[in-house]
Design a protein around this motif. Structure first.
Motif, PDB file in Angstrom:
ATOM      1  N   GLN A 148       0.821  -1.216   0.000  1.00  0.00           N
ATOM      2  CA  GLN A 148       0.000   0.000   0.000  1.00  0.00           C
ATOM      3  C   GLN A 148       0.850   1.258   0.000  1.00  0.00           C
ATOM      4  N   VAL A 149       1.915   1.263   0.795  1.00  0.00           N
ATOM      5  CA  VAL A 149       2.804   2.434   0.818  1.00  0.00           C
ATOM      6  C   VAL A 149       3.437   2.618  -0.552  1.00  0.00           C
ATOM      7  N   ARG A 150       3.802   1.516  -1.180  1.00  0.00           N
ATOM      8  CA  ARG A 150       4.345   1.601  -2.547  1.00  0.00           C
ATOM      9  C   ARG A 150       3.305   2.194  -3.492  1.00  0.00           C
ATOM     10  N   GLU A 151       2.054   1.774  -3.353  1.00  0.00           N
ATOM     11  CA  GLU A 151       0.995   2.292  -4.218  1.00  0.00           C
ATOM     12  C   GLU A 151       0.771   3.780  -3.975  1.00  0.00           C
ATOM     13  N   VAL A 152       0.832   4.207  -2.711  1.00  0.00           N
ATOM     14  CA  VAL A 152       0.720   5.633  -2.401  1.00  0.00           C
ATOM     15  C   VAL A 152       1.843   6.404  -3.085  1.00  0.00           C
ATOM     16  N   PHE A 153       3.058   5.877  -3.011  1.00  0.00           N
ATOM     17  CA  PHE A 153       4.205   6.515  -3.654  1.00  0.00           C
ATOM     18  C   PHE A 153       3.969   6.673  -5.157  1.00  0.00           C
ATOM     19  N   LEU A 154       3.629   5.568  -5.817  1.00  0.00           N
ATOM     20  CA  LEU A 154       3.498   5.577  -7.272  1.00  0.00           C
ATOM     21  C   LEU A 154       2.330   6.452  -7.732  1.00  0.00           C
ATOM     22  N   ARG A 155       1.219   6.365  -7.027  1.00  0.00           N
ATOM     23  CA  ARG A 155       0.070   7.186  -7.435  1.00  0.00           C
ATOM     24  C   ARG A 155       0.311   8.656  -7.164  1.00  0.00           C
ATOM     25  N   THR A 156       1.074   8.960  -6.125  1.00  0.00           N
ATOM     26  CA  THR A 156       1.398  10.361  -5.849  1.00  0.00           C
ATOM     27  C   THR A 156       2.264  10.930  -6.962  1.00  0.00           C
ATOM     28  N   VAL A 157       3.229  10.141  -7.416  1.00  0.00           N
ATOM     29  CA  VAL A 157       4.057  10.575  -8.547  1.00  0.00           C
ATOM     30  C   VAL A 157       3.194  10.784  -9.794  1.00  0.00           C
ATOM     31  N   ARG A 158       2.311   9.806 -10.069  1.00  0.00           N
ATOM     32  CA  ARG A 158       1.466   9.902 -11.258  1.00  0.00           C
ATOM     33  C   ARG A 158       0.503  11.079 -11.161  1.00  0.00           C
ATOM     34  N   SER A 159      -0.093  11.266  -9.982  1.00  0.00           N
ATOM     35  CA  SER A 159      -1.026  12.367  -9.793  1.00  0.00           C
ATOM     36  C   SER A 159      -0.340  13.708  -9.990  1.00  0.00           C
ATOM     37  N   ARG A 160       0.881  13.818  -9.482  1.00  0.00           N
ATOM     38  CA  ARG A 160       1.625  15.070  -9.642  1.00  0.00           C
ATOM     39  C   ARG A 160       1.953  15.323 -11.112  1.00  0.00           C
ATOM     40  N   THR A 161       2.372  14.268 -11.809  1.00  0.00           N
ATOM     41  CA  THR A 161       2.701  14.417 -13.226  1.00  0.00           C
ATOM     42  C   THR A 161       1.477  14.853 -14.029  1.00  0.00           C
ATOM     43  N   GLU A 162       0.351  14.198 -13.772  1.00  0.00           N
ATOM     44  CA  GLU A 162      -0.877  14.553 -14.487  1.00  0.00           C
ATOM     45  C   GLU A 162      -1.336  15.959 -14.128  1.00  0.00           C
ATOM     46  N   GLY A 163      -1.179  16.328 -12.854  1.00  0.00           N
ATOM     47  CA  GLY A 163      -1.578  17.669 -12.442  1.00  0.00           C
ATOM     48  C   GLY A 163      -0.745  18.752 -13.099  1.00  0.00           C
ATOM     49  N   LEU A 164       0.571  18.516 -13.154  1.00  0.00           N
ATOM     50  CA  LEU A 164       1.437  19.485 -13.826  1.00  0.00           C
ATOM     51  C   LEU A 164       1.119  19.567 -15.310  1.00  0.00           C
ATOM     52  N   ASP A 165       0.732  18.435 -15.884  1.00  0.00           N
ATOM     53  CA  ASP A 165       0.341  18.425 -17.302  1.00  0.00           C
ATOM     54  C   ASP A 165      -0.925  19.250 -17.505  1.00  0.00           C
ATOM     55  N   CYS A 166      -1.882  19.113 -16.567  1.00  0.00           N
ATOM     56  CA  CYS A 166      -3.100  19.918 -16.662  1.00  0.00           C
ATOM     57  C   CYS A 166      -2.780  21.410 -16.557  1.00  0.00           C
ATOM     58  N   LEU A 167      -1.864  21.762 -15.653  1.00  0.00           N
ATOM     59  CA  LEU A 167      -1.465  23.160 -15.516  1.00  0.00           C
ATOM     60  C   LEU A 167      -0.806  23.664 -16.798  1.00  0.00           C
ATOM     61  N   SER A 168       0.026  22.812 -17.386  1.00  0.00           N
ATOM     62  CA  SER A 168       0.720  23.201 -18.615  1.00  0.00           C
ATOM     63  C   SER A 168      -0.281  23.430 -19.741  1.00  0.00           C
ATOM     64  N   LYS A 169      -1.298  22.581 -19.838  1.00  0.00           N
ATOM     65  CA  LYS A 169      -2.280  22.732 -20.900  1.00  0.00           C
ATOM     66  C   LYS A 169      -3.125  23.974 -20.680  1.00  0.00           C
ATOM     67  N   SER A 170      -3.342  24.340 -19.407  1.00  0.00           N
ATOM     68  CA  SER A 170      -4.079  25.566 -19.120  1.00  0.00           C
ATOM     69  C   SER A 170      -3.276  26.790 -19.531  1.00  0.00           C
ATOM     70  N   HIS A 171      -1.946  26.695 -19.361  1.00  0.00           N
ATOM     71  CA  HIS A 171      -1.077  27.796 -19.803  1.00  0.00           C
ATOM     72  C   HIS A 171      -1.051  27.909 -21.324  1.00  0.00           C
ATOM     73  N   HIS A 172      -1.083  26.723 -21.974  1.00  0.00           N
ATOM     74  CA  HIS A 172      -0.989  26.709 -23.439  1.00  0.00           C
ATOM     75  C   HIS A 172      -2.124  25.881 -24.005  1.00  0.00           C
ATOM     76  N   PRO A 173      -3.330  26.393 -23.989  1.00  0.00           N
ATOM     77  CA  PRO A 173      -4.482  25.623 -24.501  1.00  0.00           C
ATOM     78  C   PRO A 173      -4.350  25.368 -25.986  1.00  0.00           C
ATOM     79  N   ASP A 174      -4.954  24.236 -26.430  1.00  0.00           N
ATOM     80  CA  ASP A 174      -4.910  23.903 -27.853  1.00  0.00           C
ATOM     81  C   ASP A 174      -5.712  24.917 -28.672  1.00  0.00           C
TER      82      ASP A 174
END
Length: 408
Positions: free
Chosen positions: A382-408
Motif C-alpha cells: 500500500q505504501v508503494r501504491e501511495v508513492f506511485l500514485r502520488t508521482v502519477r497524480s503530480r505528473t498529471e496535475g502538472l500536465d493539466c497546468l501546462s495545458k491551461s497555460h498553453h491551450p490547444d
C-alpha cells in the motif's frame, strides 16, 4: 504544544460555513443559465470529495481498539488513495471538459504548493518502507525465539530456553539502539526508493524540487533513495505542513471553489504522512506539528480527534521509549518483556505453573508474529501504491497546468 485547532470564526474563510455549493450558487445570479448548467457537475464533484473525506475520518475515529494497528493504517491508506483518485478526476475534468483555467491566480499557486507537498511526501514513503524492513528484521528474532520454545507439547530444555532468551535479549537491545539513534542506525544505510526498482539511465531530467525525476525513458523515480544521515522525518513533516492554511472566501470565489479540494487534499496528505511517521520506525521521528482545520469542514472534528488521541498516546511513559506507535509494536514489546522475565532466571526442572505461563506467553508472541508477517507485506504494497500514485497524480496535475497555460 502541538494543536489542531479548528476554530474558524476569526478567519475570512468562515464564510465557507454556508458550504461550497451555497457559495457558488451566490455566483449563479451573475451568470447565465448555460454557465450554471456547466457548473453543476463540478459542484457535485466537490461535495462528493468532502463527503468521502468526512466518511473516511469518521470511520477511522470510531475504531478505538484498532487505532494505529496495521489494519487501521491500511484502512487510512486505502481511504487516502480513494480521495486522491477523486481529486485527480476533479482536476482532469476541470482542465478538459469544463475548461476551467487552472493556471490563473490564485489557483496556480495553490496547486503548485500542493504538488510540492506531494514531492516531500515521497521521502516519507521511502523512510516508512525502510521502517517496515526494520520490523521484518525484528520479526525474524521473534521467529528464532518461537522456534526454540516451539509447541507440540514437548518438554522444554535448558538449551532451548537459553537460545530463546538470547534472541529476545538481542532484539530488545536492537530496539533500544534504534530508539536512541532516532531511527537512523540502520535505516539510512538501507534507504531505497520505491521508484528505483531497476537501474536508471545515467541522464535524467528533474521534474520538481526536492524529490522526483523523470528519466530519459519516461520512468519516474525518487531522488530520495540516497537520503543522508541528516534527513529528519520530523523536519520533513514540518516542511509538508508549512504554510498549510485554509483558503479565504475570495480565493474560493476566484477559483470556482477549487481552492477547497486543494486545501482538503493537502490536509489529508499531511495527516496521512504524520500518522505513518507516528506508527512506523523512521529516522528522527517527531510528532510536534501544527495542523489547523476550521470547524466549517465536515471532517474537521474527526481528524482533530484522531490527531489529539494519537499525540496524547505518544506522551505516555511506555510510548516515549518506543520507536514506533504501531499497535503491534506495543504488543511485541510487552510480550518480549514478559517472556524475558519468565526466562531469567530459570530453575530446572520447570514447575507446571511456570511452564504453563511460559507457553501462554509463547502463544501471545506467536499471534503478534503472525499478524506482523501478513500485515507488513500488505502495508508495504500500500505504501508503494501511495508513492506511485502520488508521482502519477503530480505528473498529471502538472500536465493539466501546462495545458491551461498553453491551450490547444
Amino acid at each position: 504544544m502541538p494543536t489542531m485547532d479548528y476554530r474558524g470564526s476569526s478567519l475570512p474563510f468562515a464564510s465557507i460555513g454556508r458550504s461550497i455549493l451555497s457559495l457558488r450558487r451566490d455566483q449563479v445570479h451573475t451568470v447565465d443559465a448555460g454557465r450554471h448548467h456547466e457548473s453543476a457537475p463540478l459542484d457535485l464533484d466537490l461535495e462528493a470529495l468532502q463527503k468521502r473525506v468526512a466518511d473516511l475520518f469518521l470511520d477511522l475515529s470510531s475504531s478505538d481498539d484498532e487505532l494505529l494497528s496495521l489494519a487501521w493504517v491500511r484502512k487510512l491508506l486505502d481511504g487516502f488513495l480513494g480521495c486522491q483518485d477523486e481529486f485527480r478526476g476533479i482536476l482532469f475534468g476541470c482542465s478538459q471538459g469544463r475548461r476551467v483555467n487552472l493556471s490563473r491566480p490564485p489557483l496556480d499557486r495553490l496547486l503548485s504548493d500542493y504538488f510540492d507537498r506531494a514531492v516531500k511526501a515521497l521521502d516519507v514513503c521511502n523512510a516508512v518502507r525502510d521502517g517496515i524492513d526494520q520490523l521484518r528484521r525484528w520479526r525474524r528474532h521473534l521467529e528464532i525465539a518461537l522456534a526454540a520454545l516451539g509447541g507440540g507439547g514437548r518438554i522444554l530444555g535448558e538449551g532451548q530456553l537459553r537460545r530463546a532468551r538470547k534472541a529476545l535479549t538481542d532484539l530488545a537491545i536492537l530496539m533500544i539502539d534504534e530508539k536512541e539513534a532516532g531511527g537512523g542506525s540502520v535505516l539510512t544505510l538501507r534507504n531505497r526508493s520505491f521508484g528505483r526498482a531497476g537501474k536508471e539511465p545515467p541522464h535524467h531530467r528533474r521534474a520538481g524540487s526536492g524529490g522526483t525525476a523523470v528519466s530519459s525513458s519516461g520512468h519516474h523515480r525518487s531522488l530520495s533513495w540516497s537520503v543522508s544521515r541528516s534527513w529528519s522525518a520530523a523536519r520533513q513533516l514540518q516542511a509538508i505542513g508549512n504554510n498549510l492554511t485554509p483558503p479565504r472566501g475570495n480565493e474560493v470565489t476566484a477559483t470556482n471553489g477549487l481552492a477547497v479540494p486543494v486545501f482538503t487534499m493537502s490536509s489529508v496528505l499531511f495527516f496521512v504522512m504524520w500518522a505513518l511517521v507516528a506508527a512506523i520506525p523512521c529516522q528522527d521521528r517527531g510528532l510536534q506539528t501544527h495542523f489547523w482545520v476550521p470547524r466549517n469542514f465536515s471532517w474537521a472534528a474527526s481528524i482533530t480527534s484522531l490527531h489529539d488521541r494519537i499525540f496524547e498516546e505518544s506522551k505516555r511513559k511506555e510510548r516515549k521509549s518506543s520507536c514506533g506507535m504501531l499497535k503491534e509494536i506495543h504488543h511485541m514489546e510487552k510480550c518480549i518483556r514478559h517472556l524475558t522475565e519468565l526466562l531469567d532466571p530459570v530453575d530446572f526442572p520447570l514447575t507446571e505453573g511456570k511452564e504453563t505461563e511460559l507457553r501462554q506467553g509463547v502463544e501471545e508472541l506467536a499471534e503478534v508474529c503472525n499478524t506482523m508477517k501478513d500485515g507488513l507485506e500488505q502495508l508495504e504494497r500500500q505504501v508503494r501504491e501511495v508513492f506511485l500514485r502520488t508521482v502519477r497524480s503530480r505528473t498529471e496535475g502538472l500536465d493539466c497546468l501546462s495545458k491551461s497555460h498553453h491551450p490547444d
